[in-house]
Write a protein that holds these residues in place. Structure first.
Motif, short mmCIF file in Angstrom:
data_model
loop_
_atom_site.label_atom_id
_atom_site.label_comp_id
_atom_site.label_asym_id
_atom_site.label_seq_id
_atom_site.Cartn_x
_atom_site.Cartn_y
_atom_site.Cartn_z
N ASP A 184 1.93 3.84 7.45
CA ASP A 184 1.29 3.38 8.59
C ASP A 184 2.25 3.54 9.57
OD1 ASP A 184 -0.87 3.10 7.01
OD2 ASP A 184 -1.14 1.08 6.83
N SER A 185 3.24 3.10 9.44
CA SER A 185 4.61 2.95 10.83
C SER A 185 5.10 4.27 10.91
CB SER A 185 5.38 2.19 10.30
OG SER A 185 6.43 2.61 9.41
N ASP A 186 5.08 5.26 10.22
CA ASP A 186 5.79 6.43 10.42
C ASP A 186 5.10 7.72 9.96
OD1 ASP A 186 7.56 8.76 10.31
OD2 ASP A 186 9.25 7.50 10.24
N ALA A 187 4.40 8.54 10.66
CA ALA A 187 3.74 9.57 10.28
C ALA A 187 4.52 10.66 9.38
CB ALA A 187 3.15 10.39 11.62
N ARG A 188 5.85 10.57 9.39
CA ARG A 188 6.38 11.56 8.45
C ARG A 188 6.50 11.13 7.02
NH1 ARG A 188 12.22 11.16 10.32
NH2 ARG A 188 11.86 9.01 10.49
N VAL A 189 5.89 9.85 6.65
CA VAL A 189 5.99 9.39 5.23
C VAL A 189 4.63 9.70 4.67
CG1 VAL A 189 5.84 7.16 3.99
CG2 VAL A 189 7.61 7.39 5.92
N ASP A 190 4.88 10.43 3.57
CA ASP A 190 3.85 10.82 2.62
C ASP A 190 3.59 9.68 1.77
OD1 ASP A 190 2.22 11.64 0.44
OD2 ASP A 190 2.94 13.65 0.77
N ALA B 248 11.75 4.55 7.10
CA ALA B 248 10.66 3.80 7.58
C ALA B 248 10.51 2.59 6.87
CB ALA B 248 9.24 4.62 7.05
N ILE B 249 11.05 2.47 5.49
CA ILE B 249 10.88 1.13 4.84
C ILE B 249 12.13 0.32 5.49
CG2 ILE B 249 11.35 0.18 2.49
CD1 ILE B 249 10.06 2.27 1.08
N THR B 250 13.38 0.76 5.94
CA THR B 250 14.32 0.08 6.28
C THR B 250 13.93 -0.47 7.85
OG1 THR B 250 15.66 1.49 5.34
CG2 THR B 250 16.49 0.16 7.19
N GLY B 251 13.32 0.25 8.54
CA GLY B 251 12.45 -0.24 9.66
C GLY B 251 11.36 -1.35 9.43
N LEU B 252 10.72 -1.50 8.24
CA LEU B 252 9.83 -2.51 7.86
C LEU B 252 10.62 -3.78 7.83
CD1 LEU B 252 7.64 -0.91 5.47
CD2 LEU B 252 7.02 -1.17 8.01
N ILE B 253 11.84 -3.79 7.27
CA ILE B 253 12.57 -5.18 6.99
C ILE B 253 12.62 -5.98 8.27
CG2 ILE B 253 14.85 -5.90 6.10
CD1 ILE B 253 15.20 -3.31 4.53
N ASN B 254 12.90 -5.33 9.31
CA ASN B 254 13.19 -6.13 10.59
C ASN B 254 11.79 -6.65 11.04
OD1 ASN B 254 15.96 -5.40 10.67
ND2 ASN B 254 15.43 -3.57 11.85
N MET B 255 10.68 -6.11 10.66
CA MET B 255 9.46 -6.77 10.95
C MET B 255 8.97 -7.98 10.20
SD MET B 255 7.20 -3.33 11.14
CE MET B 255 7.74 -1.94 12.24
N LYS B 256 9.65 -8.28 8.94
CA LYS B 256 9.23 -9.50 8.31
C LYS B 256 9.96 -10.58 8.65
CE LYS B 256 8.23 -6.78 4.51
NZ LYS B 256 7.15 -7.23 3.36
N ALA C 120 3.91 1.86 -10.59
CA ALA C 120 4.10 1.56 -9.43
C ALA C 120 3.97 -0.14 -9.39
CB ALA C 120 3.67 2.58 -8.27
N SER C 121 4.80 -0.81 -8.76
CA SER C 121 4.27 -2.22 -8.55
C SER C 121 3.62 -2.41 -7.22
CB SER C 121 5.57 -2.88 -8.51
OG SER C 121 6.33 -2.95 -7.37
N ALA C 122 3.15 -3.47 -7.23
CA ALA C 122 2.10 -3.81 -6.16
C ALA C 122 3.08 -3.93 -4.90
CB ALA C 122 1.52 -5.34 -6.27
N THR C 123 4.41 -4.23 -4.93
CA THR C 123 5.28 -3.93 -3.90
C THR C 123 5.46 -2.63 -3.35
OG1 THR C 123 6.38 -6.33 -4.42
CG2 THR C 123 7.38 -4.83 -2.86
N VAL C 124 5.42 -1.81 -4.38
CA VAL C 124 5.97 -0.28 -4.05
C VAL C 124 4.62 0.24 -3.18
CG1 VAL C 124 5.96 2.13 -5.12
CG2 VAL C 124 7.25 0.07 -6.06
N VAL C 125 3.45 -0.19 -3.89
CA VAL C 125 2.33 0.30 -3.06
C VAL C 125 2.18 -0.35 -1.68
CG1 VAL C 125 -0.44 0.15 -3.19
CG2 VAL C 125 0.89 0.52 -5.10
N THR C 126 2.08 -1.39 -1.46
CA THR C 126 2.20 -1.99 -0.14
C THR C 126 3.11 -1.80 0.78
OG1 THR C 126 3.10 -4.13 -0.93
CG2 THR C 126 0.83 -4.19 -1.13
N THR C 127 4.38 -1.62 0.31
CA THR C 127 5.41 -1.19 1.03
C THR C 127 5.34 0.19 1.52
OG1 THR C 127 6.95 -2.73 0.06
CG2 THR C 127 8.05 -1.03 1.21
#
Length: 193
Positions: A39-45, A185-193, A26-33
């Motif tokens: 953190d943004s969506d409780a459904r994400v494990d 959840a990851i798609t939702g993160l795109i708009n935050m950047k 897993a890359s650092a981007t995978v880990v941080t993303t």
């Protein structure tokens, strides 16, 4: 008086987890993303997210936008595998002439498998649609398509429940829900950047 080492210990533990994830691919981007998604969506494990996205060939070079697309592709693959599983179970259920004489096929199970095969085919198309929408930077539409794919997978479980039969594809539905949550959840993160 001893200094408080708890924050340092937590920081070292988090660093060890991140390094462990990097060591298994897993890359650092995978880990941080995945951390941000969890953190943004409780459904994400978080662990599931890192494991599934970290194993994909496109993940090492992907940014957040790319990882959202990888999550959608992973959903496509799971739905395609579910279609294949349903077909294989249908073939096994009919079993050919020798087996049919020994035990007649269960019509309820055959009907449920047939419905699930179609539902997962539609889920595969919906996850592919999510990929296309995210790729076109139509994030709201991409999230809607991912949610539709998850709903289709869940309907398969409902079909078996209504027939009073345990679903042999239940784990595919669980997987679809988990990867759908990651994609959304990851798609939702795109708009935050």
């Amino acid at each position: 008086m001893r200094p408080n080492t708890a924050p340092t210990a937590r920081l070292l533990a988090a660093a060890a987890v991140a390094l462990g994830c990097l060591a298994v691919g897993a890359s650092a981007t995978v880990v941080t993303t995945c951390r941000a998604a969890a953190d943004s969506d409780a459904r994400v494990d978080y662990s599931f997210c890192v494991a599934e996205l970290g194993n994909h060939r496109e993940s090492p070079d992907a940014d957040t936008w790319g990882l959202a697309k990888v999550a959608a592709l992973t959903g496509v693959n799971n739905a395609d595998d579910a279609v294949y599983d349903a077909k294989a179970l249908l073939a096994k259920q009919s079993g050919g002439p020798a087996r049919a004489a020994a035990r007649p096929p269960d019509a309820r199970k055959r009907a449920a498998l047939g419905q699930c095969r179609r539902l997962y085919f539609d889920a595969e198309l919906a996850f592919a649609g999510a990929y296309d929408e995210i790729n076109a930077r139509e994030y709201a539409a991409g999230k809607e398509m991912a949610a539709e794919a998850v709903a289709l997978a869940r309907r398969c479980d409902d079909v078996f429940a209504e027939a009073g039969i345990p679903s042999p594809l239940a784990w595919r539905g669980v997987y679809a829900a988990r990867i759908g949550a990651v994609c959304t959840a990851i798609t939702g993160l795109i708009n935050m950047k």
